[in-house]
Design a protein around this motif. Sequence first.
Motif, PDB file in Angstrom:
ATOM      1  N   ASP A   5       0.832  -1.207   0.000  1.00 37.82           N
ATOM      2  CA  ASP A   5       0.000   0.000   0.000  1.00 37.82           C
ATOM      3  C   ASP A   5       0.869   1.260   0.000  1.00 37.82           C
ATOM      4  O   ASP A   5       0.600   2.217  -0.742  1.00 37.82           O
ATOM      5  CB  ASP A   5      -0.926   0.005   1.216  1.00 37.82           C
ATOM      6  CG  ASP A   5      -1.967  -1.108   1.162  1.00 37.82           C
ATOM      7  OD1 ASP A   5      -2.200  -1.641   0.055  1.00 37.82           O
ATOM      8  OD2 ASP A   5      -2.525  -1.453   2.218  1.00 37.82           O
ATOM      9  N   LEU A   6       1.909   1.261   0.828  1.00 34.65           N
ATOM     10  CA  LEU A   6       2.806   2.422   0.886  1.00 34.65           C
ATOM     11  C   LEU A   6       3.625   2.547  -0.397  1.00 34.65           C
ATOM     12  O   LEU A   6       3.849   3.657  -0.900  1.00 34.65           O
ATOM     13  CB  LEU A   6       3.736   2.303   2.098  1.00 34.65           C
ATOM     14  CG  LEU A   6       3.092   2.558   3.462  1.00 34.65           C
ATOM     15  CD1 LEU A   6       4.040   2.171   4.595  1.00 34.65           C
ATOM     16  CD2 LEU A   6       2.691   4.028   3.599  1.00 34.65           C
ATOM     17  N   TYR A   7       4.067   1.432  -0.926  1.00 35.80           N
ATOM     18  CA  TYR A   7       4.845   1.432  -2.171  1.00 35.80           C
ATOM     19  C   TYR A   7       4.037   2.032  -3.316  1.00 35.80           C
ATOM     20  O   TYR A   7       4.567   2.795  -4.139  1.00 35.80           O
ATOM     21  CB  TYR A   7       5.274   0.004  -2.505  1.00 35.80           C
ATOM     22  CG  TYR A   7       5.876  -0.153  -3.878  1.00 35.80           C
ATOM     23  CD1 TYR A   7       7.213   0.167  -4.119  1.00 35.80           C
ATOM     24  CD2 TYR A   7       5.101  -0.617  -4.948  1.00 35.80           C
ATOM     25  CE1 TYR A   7       7.761   0.033  -5.388  1.00 35.80           C
ATOM     26  CE2 TYR A   7       5.644  -0.755  -6.213  1.00 35.80           C
ATOM     27  CZ  TYR A   7       6.973  -0.430  -6.428  1.00 35.80           C
ATOM     28  OH  TYR A   7       7.502  -0.558  -7.690  1.00 35.80           O
ATOM     29  N   ASP A   8       2.749   1.702  -3.380  1.00 33.75           N
ATOM     30  CA  ASP A   8       1.896   2.201  -4.460  1.00 33.75           C
ATOM     31  C   ASP A   8       1.685   3.711  -4.376  1.00 33.75           C
ATOM     32  O   ASP A   8       1.492   4.375  -5.398  1.00 33.75           O
ATOM     33  CB  ASP A   8       0.530   1.501  -4.423  1.00 33.75           C
ATOM     34  CG  ASP A   8       0.603   0.068  -4.931  1.00 33.75           C
ATOM     35  OD1 ASP A   8       1.560  -0.259  -5.657  1.00 33.75           O
ATOM     36  OD2 ASP A   8      -0.293  -0.729  -4.583  1.00 33.75           O
ATOM     37  N   ARG A   9       1.732   4.254  -3.155  1.00 31.47           N
ATOM     38  CA  ARG A   9       1.399   5.669  -2.963  1.00 31.47           C
ATOM     39  C   ARG A   9       2.615   6.588  -2.889  1.00 31.47           C
ATOM     40  O   ARG A   9       2.466   7.810  -2.951  1.00 31.47           O
ATOM     41  CB  ARG A   9       0.579   5.846  -1.678  1.00 31.47           C
ATOM     42  CG  ARG A   9      -0.744   5.112  -1.655  1.00 31.47           C
ATOM     43  CD  ARG A   9      -1.660   5.677  -0.581  1.00 31.47           C
ATOM     44  NE  ARG A   9      -1.026   5.709   0.732  1.00 31.47           N
ATOM     45  CZ  ARG A   9      -1.141   4.741   1.640  1.00 31.47           C
ATOM     46  NH1 ARG A   9      -1.851   3.651   1.365  1.00 31.47           N
ATOM     47  NH2 ARG A   9      -0.566   4.847   2.818  1.00 31.47           N
ATOM     48  N   ASN A  10       3.801   6.020  -2.724  1.00 28.23           N
ATOM     49  CA  ASN A  10       4.978   6.852  -2.455  1.00 28.23           C
ATOM     50  C   ASN A  10       6.179   6.424  -3.288  1.00 28.23           C
ATOM     51  O   ASN A  10       6.201   5.342  -3.869  1.00 28.23           O
ATOM     52  CB  ASN A  10       5.354   6.765  -0.966  1.00 28.23           C
ATOM     53  CG  ASN A  10       4.237   7.199  -0.051  1.00 28.23           C
ATOM     54  OD1 ASN A  10       3.980   8.379   0.118  1.00 28.23           O
ATOM     55  ND2 ASN A  10       3.555   6.221   0.547  1.00 28.23           N
ATOM     56  N   GLN A  11       7.169   7.300  -3.311  1.00 26.77           N
ATOM     57  CA  GLN A  11       8.442   6.995  -3.950  1.00 26.77           C
ATOM     58  C   GLN A  11       9.474   6.695  -2.862  1.00 26.77           C
ATOM     59  O   GLN A  11       9.641   7.479  -1.926  1.00 26.77           O
ATOM     60  CB  GLN A  11       8.925   8.192  -4.783  1.00 26.77           C
ATOM     61  CG  GLN A  11       8.109   8.455  -6.036  1.00 26.77           C
ATOM     62  CD  GLN A  11       8.431   7.466  -7.151  1.00 26.77           C
ATOM     63  OE1 GLN A  11       9.443   6.781  -7.109  1.00 26.77           O
ATOM     64  NE2 GLN A  11       7.561   7.404  -8.151  1.00 26.77           N
ATOM     65  N   TYR A  12      10.146   5.572  -2.983  1.00 28.14           N
ATOM     66  CA  TYR A  12      11.195   5.202  -2.030  1.00 28.14           C
ATOM     67  C   TYR A  12      12.481   4.897  -2.786  1.00 28.14           C
ATOM     68  O   TYR A  12      12.451   4.499  -3.956  1.00 28.14           O
ATOM     69  CB  TYR A  12      10.771   3.975  -1.212  1.00 28.14           C
ATOM     70  CG  TYR A  12       9.561   4.219  -0.347  1.00 28.14           C
ATOM     71  CD1 TYR A  12       9.660   4.970   0.820  1.00 28.14           C
ATOM     72  CD2 TYR A  12       8.312   3.713  -0.709  1.00 28.14           C
ATOM     73  CE1 TYR A  12       8.543   5.210   1.612  1.00 28.14           C
ATOM     74  CE2 TYR A  12       7.190   3.950   0.076  1.00 28.14           C
ATOM     75  CZ  TYR A  12       7.315   4.701   1.233  1.00 28.14           C
ATOM     76  OH  TYR A  12       6.217   4.945   2.017  1.00 28.14           O
ATOM     77  N   ILE A  13      13.599   5.078  -2.103  1.00 29.87           N
ATOM     78  CA  ILE A  13      14.882   4.789  -2.740  1.00 29.87           C
ATOM     79  C   ILE A  13      15.378   3.386  -2.411  1.00 29.87           C
ATOM     80  O   ILE A  13      16.251   2.858  -3.100  1.00 29.87           O
ATOM     81  CB  ILE A  13      15.957   5.819  -2.325  1.00 29.87           C
ATOM     82  CG1 ILE A  13      16.077   5.900  -0.800  1.00 29.87           C
ATOM     83  CG2 ILE A  13      15.653   7.174  -2.925  1.00 29.87           C
ATOM     84  CD1 ILE A  13      17.247   6.728  -0.327  1.00 29.87           C
ATOM     85  N   LEU A  14      14.796   2.769  -1.375  1.00 28.06           N
ATOM     86  CA  LEU A  14      15.238   1.432  -0.970  1.00 28.06           C
ATOM     87  C   LEU A  14      14.216   0.868   0.010  1.00 28.06           C
ATOM     88  O   LEU A  14      13.572   1.619   0.748  1.00 28.06           O
ATOM     89  CB  LEU A  14      16.627   1.508  -0.327  1.00 28.06           C
ATOM     90  CG  LEU A  14      17.287   0.206   0.137  1.00 28.06           C
ATOM     91  CD1 LEU A  14      18.800   0.222  -0.198  1.00 28.06           C
ATOM     92  CD2 LEU A  14      17.125   0.026   1.653  1.00 28.06           C
ATOM     93  N   ILE A  15      14.076  -0.451   0.015  1.00 27.73           N
ATOM     94  CA  ILE A  15      13.179  -1.123   0.955  1.00 27.73           C
ATOM     95  C   ILE A  15      13.985  -2.088   1.812  1.00 27.73           C
ATOM     96  O   ILE A  15      14.740  -2.914   1.295  1.00 27.73           O
ATOM     97  CB  ILE A  15      12.066  -1.898   0.222  1.00 27.73           C
ATOM     98  CG1 ILE A  15      11.201  -0.943  -0.607  1.00 27.73           C
ATOM     99  CG2 ILE A  15      11.192  -2.654   1.226  1.00 27.73           C
ATOM    100  CD1 ILE A  15      10.148  -1.648  -1.453  1.00 27.73           C
ATOM    101  N   LEU A  16      13.835  -1.968   3.120  1.00 26.11           N
ATOM    102  CA  LEU A  16      14.380  -2.943   4.067  1.00 26.11           C
ATOM    103  C   LEU A  16      13.228  -3.871   4.428  1.00 26.11           C
ATOM    104  O   LEU A  16      12.265  -3.455   5.078  1.00 26.11           O
ATOM    105  CB  LEU A  16      14.929  -2.244   5.309  1.00 26.11           C
ATOM    106  CG  LEU A  16      16.125  -1.310   5.083  1.00 26.11           C
ATOM    107  CD1 LEU A  16      16.427  -0.508   6.348  1.00 26.11           C
ATOM    108  CD2 LEU A  16      17.360  -2.098   4.655  1.00 26.11           C
ATOM    109  N   MET A  17      13.296  -5.121   3.991  1.00 28.69           N
ATOM    110  CA  MET A  17      12.147  -6.025   4.028  1.00 28.69           C
ATOM    111  C   MET A  17      12.379  -7.215   4.960  1.00 28.69           C
ATOM    112  O   MET A  17      13.213  -8.089   4.682  1.00 28.69           O
ATOM    113  CB  MET A  17      11.865  -6.540   2.612  1.00 28.69           C
ATOM    114  CG  MET A  17      10.668  -7.469   2.494  1.00 28.69           C
ATOM    115  SD  MET A  17       9.086  -6.598   2.528  1.00 28.69           S
ATOM    116  CE  MET A  17       9.044  -5.928   0.845  1.00 28.69           C
ATOM    117  N   ASP A  18      11.646  -7.240   6.070  1.00 28.25           N
ATOM    118  CA  ASP A  18      11.659  -8.429   6.923  1.00 28.25           C
ATOM    119  C   ASP A  18      11.050  -9.586   6.139  1.00 28.25           C
ATOM    120  O   ASP A  18      10.181  -9.386   5.284  1.00 28.25           O
ATOM    121  CB  ASP A  18      10.857  -8.156   8.195  1.00 28.25           C
ATOM    122  CG  ASP A  18      10.970  -9.280   9.214  1.00 28.25           C
ATOM    123  OD1 ASP A  18      11.959 -10.035   9.151  1.00 28.25           O
ATOM    124  OD2 ASP A  18      10.075  -9.400  10.070  1.00 28.25           O
TER     125      ASP A  18
END
Length: 281
Positions: free
Chosen positions: A46-59
């Motif tokens: 949901d956050l990925y669809d709405r925002n721009q990120y430079i990197l994801i730290l994924m558990d």
Amino acid sequence: MQFKTTGNEKILLVEDNLVNCEIAIDMLETIGFDADVANNGQQALDLYDRNQYILILMDCEMPVMDGYSATRHIRSREKKLQNSSEVKASIPIIALTAHVMDSTKEKCIAIGMNDFLGKPFNLSDLKLILSKWLETEVINVSMHRHHKFCVAHSINIDDIKSDEVVLNYKFMEKFYLKQKRDGSNLISNIINIYIDQSSILLNDLTEATEKKDAESARLALHTLKSSSDNVGALMFADLCRNAEKTCLKNNIDQTLLSQIYQSYSKVDKALKTILNNVGGW
């Protein structure tokens, strides 16, 4: 391949363990990054669809949707948008996992993650992985210890240990130094979150044991293990780790569980002693 930054982008932290979240956010802020937090894979999407990120730290292990499934969805969405004017650049996804075996690493890469960071990780580990994947200068934060934590706060270690060391104080010491620099309540926040979360998880563990539900017991132990590693309760974390392994074999080891409850009472006492000395400081 590095992801180019302009200095005002965010990192998406996907982690269901509240203690780990608090510590990771503080590390990211120390380095100079803002972060949004998702507590499961669905929230991450949901956050990925709405925002721009430079990197994801994924558990990797989370309720609702795990990190593996979330990564597959993200890569699938990127692929569908390849010919769209709204296409997002392929984002670096770093797996956060306590399992650093080759098979786990291979699984992470196979489903579309770019790299992995073993838990618990420290500030240097995080800086190294960010420098590897982001085209930006990660600031050099000195972690030089000017004081010994227990000496600085006149904590009598004999009050909080019996015949073994309950806490590794190097973990609390680094939080103390950060708190001293910025005037925050970092130590109090981490300890209070840990105690509240552990109480819930131990209740979950008790219920799972009564129902002979090995998988639910394993999930509670997994979260307890991870957060305990991060606050320096290493012996307690090892007990949880060993009990988690037995649950994977669909067996709940009652002897280990008894040791876990006894050990946690000592951890709880040790952490509350620290709170009495530095709580709200």
